[in-house]
Motif scaffolding. Structure first.
Motif, PDB file in Angstrom:
ATOM      1  N   MET A 210      31.203 -90.027-102.677  1.00  9.20           N
ATOM      2  CA  MET A 210      31.936 -91.277-102.878  1.00  9.20           C
ATOM      3  C   MET A 210      31.371 -92.351-101.949  1.00  9.20           C
ATOM      4  N   ALA A 211      31.190 -93.549-102.476  1.00  5.77           N
ATOM      5  CA  ALA A 211      30.592 -94.623-101.702  1.00  5.77           C
ATOM      6  C   ALA A 211      31.486 -95.041-100.544  1.00  5.77           C
ATOM      7  N   ASN A 212      30.862 -95.311 -99.411  1.00  6.66           N
ATOM      8  CA  ASN A 212      31.578 -95.816 -98.256  1.00  6.66           C
ATOM      9  C   ASN A 212      32.120 -97.202 -98.577  1.00  6.66           C
ATOM     10  N   GLN A 213      33.387 -97.460 -98.299  1.00 11.45           N
ATOM     11  CA  GLN A 213      34.014 -98.726 -98.656  1.00 11.45           C
ATOM     12  C   GLN A 213      33.655 -99.811 -97.634  1.00 11.45           C
ATOM     13  N   THR A 214      33.019-100.863 -98.113  1.00 14.64           N
ATOM     14  CA  THR A 214      32.647-101.978 -97.244  1.00 14.64           C
ATOM     15  C   THR A 214      33.176-103.280 -97.829  1.00 14.64           C
TER      16      THR A 214
ATOM     17  N   SER B 150      26.071-110.459-104.502  1.00  9.49           N
ATOM     18  CA  SER B 150      27.094-109.800-103.690  1.00  9.49           C
ATOM     19  C   SER B 150      26.554-108.523-103.069  1.00  9.49           C
ATOM     20  N   LEU B 151      26.870-108.338-101.786  1.00  8.93           N
ATOM     21  CA  LEU B 151      26.567-107.092-101.093  1.00  8.93           C
ATOM     22  C   LEU B 151      27.878-106.417-100.734  1.00  8.93           C
ATOM     23  N   GLY B 152      27.927-105.095-100.876  1.00  8.66           N
ATOM     24  CA  GLY B 152      29.123-104.359-100.485  1.00  8.66           C
ATOM     25  C   GLY B 152      30.258-104.532-101.465  1.00  8.66           C
ATOM     26  N   GLY B 153      31.405-103.965-101.108  1.00 10.27           N
ATOM     27  CA  GLY B 153      32.588-104.105-101.946  1.00 10.27           C
ATOM     28  C   GLY B 153      32.448-103.481-103.319  1.00 10.27           C
ATOM     29  N   GLY B 154      31.580-102.483-103.460  1.00 12.03           N
ATOM     30  CA  GLY B 154      31.394-101.836-104.757  1.00 12.03           C
ATOM     31  C   GLY B 154      30.299-102.435-105.605  1.00 12.03           C
ATOM     32  N   ALA B 155      29.613-103.470-105.121  1.00 10.51           N
ATOM     33  CA  ALA B 155      28.499-104.063-105.862  1.00 10.51           C
ATOM     34  C   ALA B 155      27.338-103.068-105.914  1.00 10.51           C
ATOM     35  N   PRO B 156      26.423-103.215-106.878  1.00 19.68           N
ATOM     36  CA  PRO B 156      25.239-102.335-106.914  1.00 19.68           C
ATOM     37  C   PRO B 156      24.439-102.433-105.627  1.00 19.68           C
ATOM     38  N   ILE B 157      23.683-101.376-105.324  1.00 18.97           N
ATOM     39  CA  ILE B 157      22.804-101.397-104.160  1.00 18.97           C
ATOM     40  C   ILE B 157      21.691-102.408-104.432  1.00 18.97           C
TER      41      ILE B 157
ATOM     42  N   LEU C 257      22.939 -90.814-100.751  1.00 19.28           N
ATOM     43  CA  LEU C 257      23.623 -89.660-101.334  1.00 19.28           C
ATOM     44  C   LEU C 257      24.932 -89.341-100.611  1.00 19.28           C
ATOM     45  N   GLN C 258      25.098 -89.865 -99.391  1.00 19.01           N
ATOM     46  CA  GLN C 258      26.373 -89.737 -98.670  1.00 19.01           C
ATOM     47  C   GLN C 258      27.307 -90.905 -98.977  1.00 19.01           C
ATOM     48  N   GLY C 259      26.842 -91.839 -99.820  1.00 16.18           N
ATOM     49  CA  GLY C 259      27.649 -93.012-100.133  1.00 16.18           C
ATOM     50  C   GLY C 259      27.520 -94.115 -99.103  1.00 16.18           C
ATOM     51  N   ILE C 260      26.496 -94.043 -98.249  1.00 15.41           N
ATOM     52  CA  ILE C 260      26.291 -95.034 -97.185  1.00 15.41           C
ATOM     53  C   ILE C 260      25.177 -95.991 -97.590  1.00 15.41           C
ATOM     54  N   GLY C 261      25.442 -97.293 -97.477  1.00 10.89           N
ATOM     55  CA  GLY C 261      24.408 -98.294 -97.721  1.00 10.89           C
ATOM     56  C   GLY C 261      24.768 -99.246 -98.843  1.00 10.89           C
ATOM     57  N   ASP C 262      24.438-100.522 -98.647  1.00  9.85           N
ATOM     58  CA  ASP C 262      24.753-101.554 -99.633  1.00  9.85           C
ATOM     59  C   ASP C 262      23.525-102.328-100.094  1.00  9.85           C
TER      60      ASP C 262
END
Length: 349
Positions: A1-5, A14-21, A221-226
């Protein structure tokens, strides 16, 4: 699961908040050389770069940002070191974001000077911490470690927050892959700001891609990064292609044509490697979900490529074109490439 930012906007992206990498790169030209800089950014845009960073080494570079911005369509980030004056000048020239290292830009008075300009123009800032710029007190406390990187970054974030800056992106890069991964994993537990991933000074093409894929990929793969930047000592277009491949390998990009191919062996009796490379280059621009297989012999195809929309396998002077694992057409090896590309165009166009 993606880390929530939290969401931070860089220009129209947009960066973060569920936007694509988001995929980033950086120009290798002198920013003030308008013709070369714009040409390189256009090539990067075409390759799929979504945010571009330029070096601001002097006043001419900072002032050139206005003219560069008029000729490109993706957001521009000004990369600043040592000079708060250049940071302000770049912002005033229209930069959509600035990347600063507060550890080398001066004391709190200088950081406040930049922070006031960031707020006035309503743009975000990336706090870039790396192993070469960790404050002395953190090095003394933690040594050259993930903890030192993270504490250094968060300390500088805190200074910007103190002066009212709220739209912040953070990076904690090292050239050591395990250290980079550990630092970002630790940072993700301590902040909700979007994270810019990368392995700094990753090296020349082959080694750099491997280090970046291992470091960036394991974090994604850990859900970290935007947002990600692959750092290569090469044409930055290759950085963008490498970043795309990392996202695809991690299952984070769906609209692309996947090309699978076997490594070949002594059973292969035709030029499947050459065709696989040609197909890969041909399909790169297509934003469509499809899977194409180029297999060396009938052992691997169509059996191992049953799920491919289209595939080819060779042997004994002829090749079999197959669709969805079922034989479609048998062609002689000499005309296999031409016939296969006809089918690829039919599939994609």
């Amino acid at each position: 699961m993606a880390n929530q930012t939290k969401t931070v906007r860089v220009g129209g992206v947009s960066l973060g908040g569920g936007a694509p990498i988001r995929i980033q790169s950086m120009t290798t030209t002198k920013t003030a050389d308008l013709e070369k800089t714009v040409a390189q950014i256009h090539a990067l845009e075409k390759a799929g770069c979504e945010i571009i960073r330029v070096a601001v080494a002097d006043e001419a570079d900072a002032l050139a940002i206005k003219s560069v911005k008029e000729k490109i369509s993706i957001p521009l980030v000004a990369d600043i070191h040592f000079s708060p004056k250049l940071a302000v000048l770049a912002i005033e020239s229209g930069a959509d974001k600035v990347r600063i290292n507060p550890g080398n830009i001066g004391g709190e008075a200088e950081i406040k000077y930049v922070a006031d300009c960031i707020k006035a123009y309503g743009i975000p800032v990336r706090v870039g911490s790396n192993t070469g710029s960790i404050e002395k007190n953190f090095l003394e406390k933690y040594g050259r470690s993930a903890e030192a990187l993270v504490e250094s970054a968060l300390y500088n974030v805190g200074i910007l927050e103190k002066f009212g800056v709220k739209d912040i992106v953070i990076s904690v890069k090292a050239s050591d892959v395990p250290l980079t991964v550990k630092a970002y994993s630790l940072l993700a537990q301590k902040t909700e700001y979007p994270l810019h991933l990368g392995v700094t000074e990753a090296g020349t093409t082959e080694a750099g891609i491997v280090k970046s894929a291992v470091g960036i990929g394991s974090l994604l793969l850990q859900g970290i990064g935007d947002t990600i930047r692959v750092s290569l000592t090469d044409d930055p277009v290759k950085e963008v292609y490498a970043a795309q491949n990392i996202l695809r390998a991690c299952g984070l990009e769906s609209e692309y044509v996947e090309v699978v191919s076997c490594p070949t062996c002594g059973r292969c009796a035709w030029e499947s490697m050459e065709l696989a490379n040609k197909v890969t280059e041909f399909v790169r621009p297509y934003k469509k979900r499809a899977k194409i297989a180029v297999m060396g012999c009938v052992v691997n195809g169509p059996g191992e490529a049953k799920d491919a929309d289209l595939g080819i396998a060779g042997g004994n002077g002829s090749c079999l074109i197959f669709k969805k694992g079922e034989p479609f057409k048998k062609v002689c090896a000499e005309s296999a490439e031409e016939e296969f590309f006809k089918e690829i165009r039919t599939l994609l166009e």
